[in-house]
Design an enzyme around this catalytic site. Structure first.
Site, PDB file in Angstrom:
ATOM      1  CG  ASP A  18     -70.327 -38.300 -39.744  1.00 38.78           C
ATOM      2  OD1 ASP A  18     -70.855 -39.401 -39.515  1.00 38.78           O
ATOM      3  OD2 ASP A  18     -69.130 -38.054 -39.508  1.00 38.78           O
ATOM      4  CE  LYS A  21     -73.103 -41.193 -46.613  1.00 37.82           C
ATOM      5  NZ  LYS A  21     -72.430 -40.303 -45.655  1.00 37.82           N
ATOM      6  N   GLY A  45     -72.865 -44.861 -40.125  1.00 36.96           N
ATOM      7  CA  GLY A  45     -73.911 -44.528 -39.162  1.00 36.96           C
ATOM      8  C   GLY A  45     -74.911 -43.582 -39.779  1.00 36.96           C
ATOM      9  CG  HIS A  46     -76.670 -43.958 -43.005  1.00 36.53           C
ATOM     10  ND1 HIS A  46     -76.797 -44.780 -44.105  1.00 36.53           N
ATOM     11  CD2 HIS A  46     -75.502 -43.296 -43.165  1.00 36.53           C
ATOM     12  CE1 HIS A  46     -75.751 -44.605 -44.894  1.00 36.53           C
ATOM     13  NE2 HIS A  46     -74.965 -43.717 -44.346  1.00 36.53           N
ATOM     14  CD  GLN A 247     -67.598 -45.395 -44.376  1.00 38.71           C
ATOM     15  OE1 GLN A 247     -67.501 -46.043 -45.401  1.00 38.71           O
ATOM     16  NE2 GLN A 247     -68.198 -45.874 -43.305  1.00 38.71           N
TER      17      GLN A 247
END
Length: 458
Positions: A18, A21, A45-46, A247
């Site tokens: 988180d 990235k 999750g981006h 991650q």
């Protein structure tokens, strides 16, 4: 066409994920011809913000938002065809051209409904036993990697051979249903509406899984590719490639806070194995770190603050930073920046430079604490230990720095930052031994300070 070799950059998270990235990959893609995901699954999750429009990606590489860029899903990714197609359809409704630009390794292991069922059943058992859940997303990523390592995984290439797929699927379900019905007592668990069509009395049924897989096969076959060959040919032809991890380093299955980790290698070295390129093809390693620390799920966190208490620095980070997981919606635990943790990340990744994100979240805090080491069993140490139990006993040692009251939101030149913000960044460089080459001052693509561009040759 440029016939010289291209320059390749790897982007990795250096904390617990988180770190932002997605934005940086999207921003760097302006200089890239291809973007590669090399590990993880749709547990990533981006979040990207482009011209004020927010987009959340879980599986498709962040470079998909740049027209004309080819995106690759490497063999190190575990693939849910259902989630891939769902994400692609959502992007296409928004006008993003996906299918002609996305290449999927035939060697990707598949995530099937049985993997999600196993994931949820195991977490339920852990919770019932001692309450010590790992904190997985429940999406089947871990069980899918287990099948890969046990050499029984169904892979993307199997979708081209229906009879072979059926035989392997029957064997896989026979094995896992034995565990579900016995040790995990799955018949007692409510797995929710999404998984109900695949289940009968706690056992995963062959027909619905097989029929869905064959539908997915027809949809993704045009995107199947020998990704390793295509990447090597692109690089030899002069293309710049960007390798995108999911991650963060401290969730790496080998180098993270085990067992509170993900199920794959998140470190930069895995970009080679997870995409099918040689280690010598990785020219620059960019580590992404927040200006503070966050963590989702269980596990030790030495610099954690009382982030749920209004009026505290941790609450400020949580609320101003909008610290909610993109994939799970869970609140992220918040704490001070931990330089000793980042030393460990720099060591295992071989970082060329750092990008500090969310500097703007610290605006308005009168003083800042910077974690410079720990006290562990009466001894002073300056790097994160390897054992999670040791980490849990670590007491952080802090250095106090003055904060700044001016807004840094949207600043795009280093010299425009408040003096105390510059001093904060300089101290991070000194403590970690890694130069800061990029600073992000908001989620927006354009709000980025560049000290040195990763795609420029040394």
């Amino acid at each position: 066409m440029n016939t010289g070799n291209g320059r390749n950059v790897v982007v990795v998270g250096t904390q617990w994920g988180d770190e932002g990235k997605g934005k940086l990959v999207d921003w760097l893609t302006e200089s890239a011809h291809g973007v590669v995901r090399f590990q993880g699954g749709h547990n990533a999750g981006h979040t990207l913000v482009i011209n004020g429009q927010k987009t959340a990606l879980h599986l498709i590489p962040s470079g998909i938002m740049r027209p004309g860029v080819t995106c690759y899903i490497g063999n190190g990714v575990v693939l849910s065809c259902a989630k891939l197609l769902e994400e692609a359809e959502g992007l296409e409704r928004a006008g993003v051209r996906v299918r002609e630009r996305l290449r999927i390794s035939q060697a990707c292991p598949l995530i099937l409904p049985v993997h999600a069922v196993l994931d949820l059943a195991r977490e339920a058992r852990r919770g019932a036993q001692d309450g010590q859940k790992i904190g997985t997303t429940g999406r089947g990523i871990g069980p899918a990697y287990e099948d890969k390592v046990a050499r029984r995984a169904l892979r993307v290439q199997d979708l081209r051979h229906p009879e072979r797929f059926a035989t392997k699927l029957r064997e896989l379900l026979a094995l896992h249903n034995q565990t579900l019905l016995g040790f995990l007592e799955a018949a007692r668990i409510d797995f929710g509406d999404a998984l109900a069509p695949y289940l009968k009395n706690g056992a995963v049924q062959f027909e619905p899984v097989y029929e869905e897989a064959m539908r997915h096969a027809r949809a993704i076959e045009p995107m199947m590719a020998d990704v390793s060959r295509e990447l090597n040919e692109a690089s030899r032809g002069g293309a710049n490639l960007l390798f995108e991890g999911a991650q963060g380093t401290l969730l790496d299955v080998d180098h993270g806070t085990y067992p509170f980790v993900t199920s794959s290698n998140c470190v930069a070295g895995n970009a080679a194995a997870g995409a099918g390129v040689g280690p010598g093809a990785l020219h620059y390693i960019l580590g992404i770190a927040k200006a503070y620390c966050t963590r989702v799920g269980g596990g030790p966190f030495p610099t954690e603050l009382a982030w749920e208490t209004p009026g505290t620095p941790g609450y400020h980070m949580s609320t101003v930073g909008a610290e909610k997981g993109v994939t799970t919606g869970r609140s992220r635990r918040c704490g001070w920046f931990d330089a000793a943790l980042l030393k460990r990340s720099a060591q295992v990744n071989g970082l060329s430079g750092l990008c500090i994100t969310k500097l703007d979240v610290l605006d308005g805090l009168p003083t800042l604490q910077l974690g410079i080491g720990y006290e562990l069993d009466g001894a002073r140490i300056d790097i994160l230990p390897l054992d999670a139990d040791d980490i849990a006993r670590c007491k952080p040692v802090y250095e106090t720095l003055d904060g700044w009251s001016q807004s840094t939101v949207g600043v795009t030149r280093y010299e425009q930052l408040p003096g105390n913000a510059q001093r904060y960044l300089q101290r991070v460089e000194q403590l970690t031994g890694v130069p800061i080459h990029i600073v992000s001052t908001s989620p927006d693509r354009e709000h980025t300070i560049t000290v040195r561009h990763p795609f420029l040759a040394d």
